[in-house]
Design an enzyme around this catalytic site. Sequence first.
Site, PDB file in Angstrom:
ATOM      1  NE  ARG A  24       4.749   1.744  -0.058  1.00 10.82           N
ATOM      2  CZ  ARG A  24       5.818   1.532   0.700  1.00 10.82           C
ATOM      3  NH1 ARG A  24       7.004   1.878   0.268  1.00 10.82           N
ATOM      4  NH2 ARG A  24       5.700   0.998   1.888  1.00 10.82           N
ATOM      5  CD  GLU A  51       9.788 -11.378  -8.009  1.00  6.01           C
ATOM      6  OE1 GLU A  51       9.315 -10.509  -7.289  1.00  6.01           O
ATOM      7  OE2 GLU A  51      10.973 -11.350  -8.410  1.00  6.01           O
ATOM      8  CE  LYS A 102      11.507  -2.788  -5.231  1.00  6.09           C
ATOM      9  NZ  LYS A 102      12.223  -3.852  -5.948  1.00  6.09           N
ATOM     10  CD  GLU A 125      17.101 -12.954  -7.332  1.00  7.65           C
ATOM     11  OE1 GLU A 125      16.415 -13.494  -6.461  1.00  7.65           O
ATOM     12  OE2 GLU A 125      16.858 -11.805  -7.758  1.00  7.65           O
ATOM     13  CB  CYS A 137      -0.951   0.104   1.176  1.00  2.82           C
ATOM     14  SG  CYS A 137      -2.119  -1.247   1.268  1.00  2.82           S
ATOM     15  CG  HIS A 160      20.509 -36.655  -3.862  1.00  3.60           C
ATOM     16  ND1 HIS A 160      20.938 -37.845  -3.345  1.00  3.60           N
ATOM     17  CD2 HIS A 160      21.627 -35.936  -4.130  1.00  3.60           C
ATOM     18  CE1 HIS A 160      22.269 -37.847  -3.270  1.00  3.60           C
ATOM     19  NE2 HIS A 160      22.707 -36.690  -3.750  1.00  3.60           N
ATOM     20  CD1 TRP A 211      -0.077  -6.273  -3.136  1.00  3.56           C
ATOM     21  CD2 TRP A 211      -0.470  -6.900  -1.026  1.00  3.56           C
ATOM     22  NE1 TRP A 211       0.204  -7.615  -3.040  1.00  3.56           N
ATOM     23  CE2 TRP A 211      -0.029  -8.024  -1.760  1.00  3.56           C
ATOM     24  CE3 TRP A 211      -0.775  -7.061   0.316  1.00  3.56           C
ATOM     25  CZ2 TRP A 211       0.113  -9.287  -1.193  1.00  3.56           C
ATOM     26  CZ3 TRP A 211      -0.641  -8.320   0.884  1.00  3.56           C
ATOM     27  CH2 TRP A 211      -0.194  -9.417   0.133  1.00  3.56           C
ATOM     28  CG  ASN A 219       0.967   0.491   4.391  1.00  2.00           C
ATOM     29  OD1 ASN A 219       0.661  -0.673   4.169  1.00  2.00           O
ATOM     30  ND2 ASN A 219       2.199   0.939   4.318  1.00  2.00           N
ATOM     31  N   GLY A 220      -1.172  -1.332   6.334  1.00  2.00           N
ATOM     32  CA  GLY A 220      -0.881  -2.240   7.442  1.00  2.00           C
ATOM     33  C   GLY A 220      -2.055  -3.157   7.697  1.00  2.00           C
ATOM     34  CE  LYS A 230      13.869 -10.947  -9.592  1.00  2.00           C
ATOM     35  NZ  LYS A 230      14.559 -10.764  -8.365  1.00  2.00           N
TER      36      LYS A 230
HETATM   37  O1  M6R Z   1      12.836  -4.920   0.505  1.00  2.00           O
HETATM   38  P1  M6R Z   1      13.363  -6.281   0.821  1.00  2.00           P
HETATM   39  O2  M6R Z   1      14.712  -6.511   0.246  1.00  2.00           O
HETATM   40  O3  M6R Z   1      13.314  -6.610   2.286  1.00  2.00           O
HETATM   41  O4  M6R Z   1      12.361  -7.278   0.101  1.00  2.00           O
HETATM   42  C1  M6R Z   1      12.456  -8.661   0.248  1.00  2.00           C
HETATM   43  C2  M6R Z   1      11.596  -9.369  -0.761  1.00  2.00           C
HETATM   44  O5  M6R Z   1      10.252  -9.056  -0.573  1.00  2.00           O
HETATM   45  C3  M6R Z   1      11.994  -9.022  -2.194  1.00  2.00           C
HETATM   46  O6  M6R Z   1      13.336  -9.286  -2.433  1.00  2.00           O
HETATM   47  C4  M6R Z   1      11.140  -9.812  -3.200  1.00  2.00           C
HETATM   48  O7  M6R Z   1      11.441 -11.177  -3.109  1.00  2.00           O
HETATM   49  C5  M6R Z   1      11.368  -9.269  -4.607  1.00  2.00           C
HETATM   50  N1  M6R Z   1      10.104  -9.021  -5.234  1.00  2.00           N
HETATM   51  C6  M6R Z   1      12.130 -10.188  -5.465  1.00  2.00           C
HETATM   52  O8  M6R Z   1      12.284  -9.720  -6.754  1.00  2.00           O
END
Ligand code: M6R
Length: 610
Positions: free
Chosen positions: A27, A487, A605, A480, A2, A503, A75, A99-100, A484
């Site tokens: 956000r 996501e 984000k 990672e 949010c 395994h 969000w 927000n929260g 990506k």
């Molecule tokens: O702001 P942060 O680094 O604490 O965020 C952690 C994760 O939420 C963040 O890295 C998330 O996995 C990303 N969307 C990955 O691309």
Amino acid sequence: MCGIVGYLGNRDGLDVVLSGLRRLEYRGYDSAGIAMPVDGSIEWRKKAGKIANLAAAIEQDPLPGSGVAIGHTRWATHGAPTDANSHPHVAGRVAIVHNGIIENHDALRAELDGAEFSSETDSEVAAHLLGRELDGGAGLVDAMRAVSTKLEGAFTLVAIDAQDPQRIVAARRNSPLVVGKGDGEYFVASDVAAFIEYTRDAVELGQDQIVEITPDGVSVTSFDGGPAQTKDFHVDWDLEAAQKQGFDWYMRKEIFEQPKAVADTLLGRLNERGELVLDELRISPETLRRINKIVIVAAGTSFYAGLVAKYAIEHWTRIPCEVELASEFRYRDPIVDPMTLVVTISQSGETADTLMAIRHAREQHAKVVAICNTNGATIPRESDAVIYTHAGPEIGVASTKGFTTQLIACYLLGLYLAQVRGMKYGDEVAGLLRELERMPEAMQGVLDNQQPILDLAAELVDETSVLFLGRHVGYPVALEGALKLKELAYIHAEGFAAGELKHGPIALVSQDLPMFIVVPPRGRDQLRDKVISNIAEVRARGARTIVLAEAGDDDARAQASTFIELPRVSTLLQPLLAIVPLQLFACELATVKGHDVDQPRNLAKSVTVE
Ligand code: M6R
């Protein structure tokens, strides 16, 4: 999670708040809304979907002009992303954005008999509670104070009162809020991006504080009415950094910014004697010499940066290093004491899981160092020390330059610990730093050679599953790379330790299944040879092998359906390069699929709820 904006000044509040919301849309983008006090009542518009929907609704049904406005981009947590559940929530003369999560909203709802609720959100209770306080004669600040102490959970609340139209009041607990101070105009927002167009002077708020904004200025008090500690800061990036600058996506722009972001993060780390200095690290060398364990705590991409860091830190310092998901950390009763150094990694500095882990670690008297990209954020403020990454604003939801600059900060921390504990001679530290300083150029080399990976993305657009393999520091890179792709492309993608394949996961390998494999540099022959054998094993079963290996590695090339060449660097630093083609691949595949790369579905984000 949010985004919130509030504005008070002489500009058109609607314009300022809408442009702020656009900058905060990363956000959350389930719905958006705006409210303003006009002639003794609240005027508002809100709409499910992205901010473009809200802007269209306002165009059809214009709002009057006002120099005071609040806005929200959501969000969804409680209640589906509908018009009714969008913020602001209005109760009589008051409007709020939140927000929260208000954890005791059910109990509070039950107490509010007679109140007419028009949404399923937890947030709406705050509007009704505030409305009741105002109707009982309280001013907006006292009303906010009374309500804040009733709420349990995490919240940033921003409110306006139609009968007191020259005032915005906000409260925060465990949820982000910064204040922007312009010339006769003031802003409150979830982050500085919302007002960077107007001012770079900001105020960092503490926990449990109430902010009051009027034409006379900003006043901050604590929930109990006492004085509050705040800190002024100047934002070290400008509006241009928060724009796309000709790229189709913020993410692509941020991938290409990595050489500079890495160089900036390395800047000024050596003193005149050639020693590594970490100015912001406010923990004494004596304390660091006493540390007998390191625990790295983070989420998502930052967690994968932590996994890479473990290899480097243990190798350079010989201090045992654990890496833990922030969301798991405090629930398993971790063994943490005053001799433990907890390192948290967070691009946003607001991730709720990581913040809660910090609080838990500090309760056990551990020292906490935060690696963070966001000045004024909660995580660095609540830590004993901080190493800032200097990546500039990361707006694409998928983290890219956040990751590579976090790696740099981790390497710096590892080398610094090795230096203060006498595990490395000065010339060894300086040599590794010189190698780090060559990384921006090497990364640029990878970026300049992007075409094969873009072509591959176009070719693989209809694939439904992609696997990633790596060993040693290549393993977190594989994880990672898979994250990506999940996501952004919304397809099955998994990363494995190459040695684990036999395994179980090898059963997934089928004819033409795309598999990315990160091959270690030849400096570690034993490690590299094992990975080459792993490629042969999947190739024998029909996999399409996309091999990332250093230039001139002909054995690796011989096993590749597609060969992606990386500049030659030492093993521990290779993740800085190997991740770049994987970022480009995910960005391009999602683009070709027609997805919104910067705002992938269901994500936000900054994850400010646990
Ligand atoms: O702001 P942060 O680094 O604490 O965020 C952690 C994760 O939420 C963040 O890295 C998330 O996995 C990303 N969307 C990955 O691309």
